[in-house]
Design an enzyme around this catalytic site. Structure first.
Site, PDB file in Angstrom:
ATOM      1  N   ALA A  25      -0.962 -10.133   1.895  1.00  0.00           N
ATOM      2  CA  ALA A  25      -2.362 -10.429   1.595  1.00  0.00           C
ATOM      3  C   ALA A  25      -2.986  -9.361   0.703  1.00  0.00           C
ATOM      4  O   ALA A  25      -4.186  -9.365   0.465  1.00  0.00           O
ATOM      5  CB  ALA A  25      -3.162 -10.554   2.887  1.00  0.00           C
TER       6      ALA A  25
ATOM      7  N   ASP B 160      -1.016   3.094  -1.257  1.00  0.00           N
ATOM      8  CA  ASP B 160      -0.913   2.433   0.053  1.00  0.00           C
ATOM      9  C   ASP B 160      -0.491   3.405   1.150  1.00  0.00           C
ATOM     10  O   ASP B 160      -1.062   3.435   2.244  1.00  0.00           O
ATOM     11  CB  ASP B 160       0.116   1.301   0.010  1.00  0.00           C
TER      12      ASP B 160
ATOM     13  N   GLU C  96      -8.491   0.090  -9.366  1.00  0.00           N
ATOM     14  CA  GLU C  96      -7.347  -0.830  -9.301  1.00  0.00           C
ATOM     15  C   GLU C  96      -6.478  -0.724 -10.544  1.00  0.00           C
ATOM     16  O   GLU C  96      -6.999  -0.632 -11.662  1.00  0.00           O
ATOM     17  CB  GLU C  96      -7.877  -2.263  -9.173  1.00  0.00           C
ATOM     18  N   HIS C  97      -5.184  -0.744 -10.336  1.00  0.00           N
ATOM     19  CA  HIS C  97      -4.208  -0.614 -11.430  1.00  0.00           C
ATOM     20  C   HIS C  97      -4.391   0.711 -12.164  1.00  0.00           C
ATOM     21  O   HIS C  97      -4.200   0.783 -13.374  1.00  0.00           O
ATOM     22  CB  HIS C  97      -4.311  -1.796 -12.409  1.00  0.00           C
TER      23      HIS C  97
ATOM     24  N   SER D 146       0.671  -4.503   4.261  1.00  0.00           N
ATOM     25  CA  SER D 146       1.502  -4.562   5.467  1.00  0.00           C
ATOM     26  C   SER D 146       2.791  -3.788   5.243  1.00  0.00           C
ATOM     27  O   SER D 146       3.380  -3.259   6.185  1.00  0.00           O
ATOM     28  CB  SER D 146       1.813  -6.017   5.828  1.00  0.00           C
TER      29      SER D 146
ATOM     30  N   TYR E 159       2.912  -7.607 -12.977  1.00  0.00           N
ATOM     31  CA  TYR E 159       2.710  -6.198 -12.608  1.00  0.00           C
ATOM     32  C   TYR E 159       3.536  -5.301 -13.531  1.00  0.00           C
ATOM     33  O   TYR E 159       3.034  -4.329 -14.096  1.00  0.00           O
ATOM     34  CB  TYR E 159       3.112  -5.989 -11.142  1.00  0.00           C
TER      35      TYR E 159
ATOM     36  N   LEU F 167      -3.067  -6.279   1.579  1.00  0.00           N
ATOM     37  CA  LEU F 167      -3.657  -5.286   2.475  1.00  0.00           C
ATOM     38  C   LEU F 167      -2.605  -4.287   2.948  1.00  0.00           C
ATOM     39  O   LEU F 167      -2.818  -3.517   3.864  1.00  0.00           O
ATOM     40  CB  LEU F 167      -4.336  -5.993   3.658  1.00  0.00           C
TER      41      LEU F 167
HETATM   42  P1  ADP Z   1       1.568  -6.486   1.380  1.00  0.00           P
HETATM   43  O1  ADP Z   1       2.021  -5.077   1.453  1.00  0.00           O
HETATM   44  O2  ADP Z   1       0.407  -6.677   0.468  1.00  0.00           O
HETATM   45  O3  ADP Z   1       1.300  -7.108   2.704  1.00  0.00           O
HETATM   46  P2  ADP Z   1       4.195  -6.784   0.297  1.00  0.00           P
HETATM   47  O4  ADP Z   1       4.846  -7.892  -0.444  1.00  0.00           O
HETATM   48  O5  ADP Z   1       4.118  -5.469  -0.358  1.00  0.00           O
HETATM   49  O6  ADP Z   1       2.764  -7.318   0.732  1.00  0.00           O
HETATM   50  O7  ADP Z   1       4.941  -6.541   1.674  1.00  0.00           O
HETATM   51  C1  ADP Z   1       5.204  -7.627   2.521  1.00  0.00           C
HETATM   52  C2  ADP Z   1       6.636  -7.524   3.031  1.00  0.00           C
HETATM   53  O8  ADP Z   1       6.765  -6.381   3.890  1.00  0.00           O
HETATM   54  C3  ADP Z   1       7.032  -8.689   3.880  1.00  0.00           C
HETATM   55  O9  ADP Z   1       7.553  -9.735   3.092  1.00  0.00           O
HETATM   56  C4  ADP Z   1       8.104  -8.090   4.781  1.00  0.00           C
HETATM   57  O10 ADP Z   1       9.341  -8.006   4.117  1.00  0.00           O
HETATM   58  C5  ADP Z   1       7.596  -6.684   4.991  1.00  0.00           C
HETATM   59  N1  ADP Z   1       6.777  -6.550   6.193  1.00  0.00           N
HETATM   60  C6  ADP Z   1       5.514  -6.116   6.280  1.00  0.00           C
HETATM   61  N2  ADP Z   1       5.069  -6.095   7.554  1.00  0.00           N
HETATM   62  C7  ADP Z   1       6.093  -6.515   8.325  1.00  0.00           C
HETATM   63  C8  ADP Z   1       6.268  -6.692   9.728  1.00  0.00           C
HETATM   64  N3  ADP Z   1       5.297  -6.456  10.602  1.00  0.00           N
HETATM   65  N4  ADP Z   1       7.482  -7.131  10.145  1.00  0.00           N
HETATM   66  C9  ADP Z   1       8.488  -7.379   9.285  1.00  0.00           C
HETATM   67  N5  ADP Z   1       8.357  -7.218   7.956  1.00  0.00           N
HETATM   68  C10 ADP Z   1       7.195  -6.808   7.456  1.00  0.00           C
HETATM   69 MG    MG Z   2       2.769  -3.934  -0.138  1.00  0.00          MG
END
Ligand code: ADP
Ligand code: MG
Length: 396
Positions: free
Chosen positions: A134, A188, A44-45, A138, A240, A136
């Site tokens: 989270a 990621d 991590e990091h 997204s 960060y 993870l």
């Molecule tokens: P993580 O990657 O840890 O989940 P991030 O802050 O890096 O958190 O990314 C989250 C952002 O990515 C959300 O605020 C949104 O802008 C975008 N995002 C991720 N998944 C979706 C999705 N399924 N639909 C729309 N936007 C999304």
């Molecule tokens: Mg992210």
């Protein structure tokens, strides 16, 4: 056990994305592409220090139903509550445009074009079972799902080879860095696009080279519980950047271009501040732990691997100072309950922690974690089980 967040199957994810597509864009998509979130087992990091890390792709994925257009119009919709559909043009998707979620979804179109791989306009509908924010990833799941669709629909063929996937991952990093303006080191997107089912991805962030390390927990009678603490990470962004700056400053004082070049025995006297010395100590020790962890996992020594997870957490908590009460609590309860290993994962200040446990102990551990959060008046965490899933692909 509290509510466990299950992953969607290909059929379920494709059906949802196709349905949202039909509702909004009144047509059939050309196909559906899906790419996973990830959880980092250890390391991590260290990505921005040219180090080693070891993520697995989650069974939880983001699904993008997409259709190629004959013009330069882009239409996007997501099933995330509170996010409005977007209609614009390819030319609107550029660095500096404040596009919110659309930057993540459409950024790969800009990055592909920038790299000399032009794309046509497109319609897309996004559905996801990766929890947002989270830790993870997204964000990478979204970029990579759309990136795979654009690659396919425009005939670039990057997804067909490992070398091409590496390029596509790098382009998705550019999308996140330059269009979404989120600093991210490459872990990621590599996990989302380059993972293989049943293996963890040992990624060398110095040159983005990878190897696959067998990681089939079920065979060993183990599970990996992911605890999304849902802690608000208000401090995260500035912190960060501060950690990255500390690493760069220390590297300059030590006369190396990346902290990766240091061995655990290296003298840190040249680093001016004691705080920066501790930051370096984390990075250098963490990279060594990844090497030991990979060797332990590859030979089925999961108890040794688990101890390295605990050590990683302590280093992040005490030397790198990126943990928080919720993450520490998961690890404390896991250790007290006899888990094999546990640590915060992701950038810290909230997000998720992981617990490696025997299958027959997982329920009791999850209950104990939920009870401990309730006792401290903290938000109830979400739980999911992680297995090493495959990287993104076309699924319909
Ligand atoms: P993580 O990657 O840890 O989940 P991030 O802050 O890096 O958190 O990314 C989250 C952002 O990515 C959300 O605020 C949104 O802008 C975008 N995002 C991720 N998944 C979706 C999705 N399924 N639909 C729309 N936007 C999304
Ligand atoms: Mg992210």
């Amino acid at each position: 056990m509290g509510a466990v967040l299950d992953a969607w199957t290909n059929e379920a994810g494709a059906a949802k994305a196709q349905q949202v597509f039909a509702e909004h864009w009144e047509a059939e998509p050309d196909g559906v592409w899906a790419s996973p979130g990830r959880v980092n087992l250890i390391g991590e990091h260290v990505d921005y220090n040219g180090g080693l890390c070891m993520p697995i792709a989650l069974p939880h994925r983001t699904f993008a139903a997409m259709r190629r257009r004959d013009d330069d119009v882009v239409r996007l919709v997501t099933d995330v509550a509170g996010s409005s559909p977007w209609v614009g043009r390819l030319g609107d998707i550029v660095p500096g445009s404040s596009l919110g979620w659309v930057a993540y979804a459409a950024g790969p179109a800009w990055a592909l074009a920038e790299s000399g791989r032009p794309v046509a306009g497109f319609d897309a509908a996004i559905c996801s079972c990766v929890p947002l924010g989270a830790g993870l990833s997204s964000s990478a799941a979204l970029e990579c799902a759309v990136g795979l669709g654009l690659d396919d629909l425009n005939g670039h063929g990057l997804a067909a080879t490992e070398e091409g996937r590496r390029t596509l991952a790098e382009l998705c990093v550019r999308a996140e860095n330059d269009v979404a303006l989120a600093p991210t080191g490459g872990l990621d997107q590599a996990a989302s696009l380059r993972s293989q089912a049943g293996s963890a991805l040992l990624l060398d962030c110095r040159d983005q080279s990878i190897s696959h390390v067998w990681f089939d927990l079920a065979v060993a009678g183990l599970v990996l519980l992911v605890v999304d603490t849902r802690a608000p990470h208000a401090l995260g962004d500035g912190q960060y950047a501060a950690r990255r700056n500390a690493c760069e400053r220390a590297a300059a004082q030590l006369g190396v271009s990346l902290l990766r070049e240091l061995t655990p025995e290296a003298s840190l006297e040249a680093v001016a501040s004691p705080e920066d010395q501790r930051r370096v100590k984390h990075v250098v020790s963490e990279i060594a732990r990844v090497q030991e962890f990979a060797a332990a996992v590859a030979t089925g020594r999961f108890y040794a691997a688990g101890e390295l997870m605990y050590a990683s957490h302590e280093s992040l908590r005490d030397d790198y100072e990126v943990s928080c009460r919720e993450l520490d609590l998961v690890v404390e309860v896991a250790r007290a309950g006899g888990a094999i290993g546990a640590r915060m994962t992701g950038g810290g200040f909230g997000g998720s922690a992981i617990v490696l446990a025997r299958e027959d102990e997982a329920q009791a551990l999850a209950d104990a974690i939920l009870a401990a959060f309730a006792a401290e008046g903290l938000t109830t965490p979400s739980l999911l089980f992680a297995t090493a899933a495959a990287g993104g692909a076309r699924i319909a």
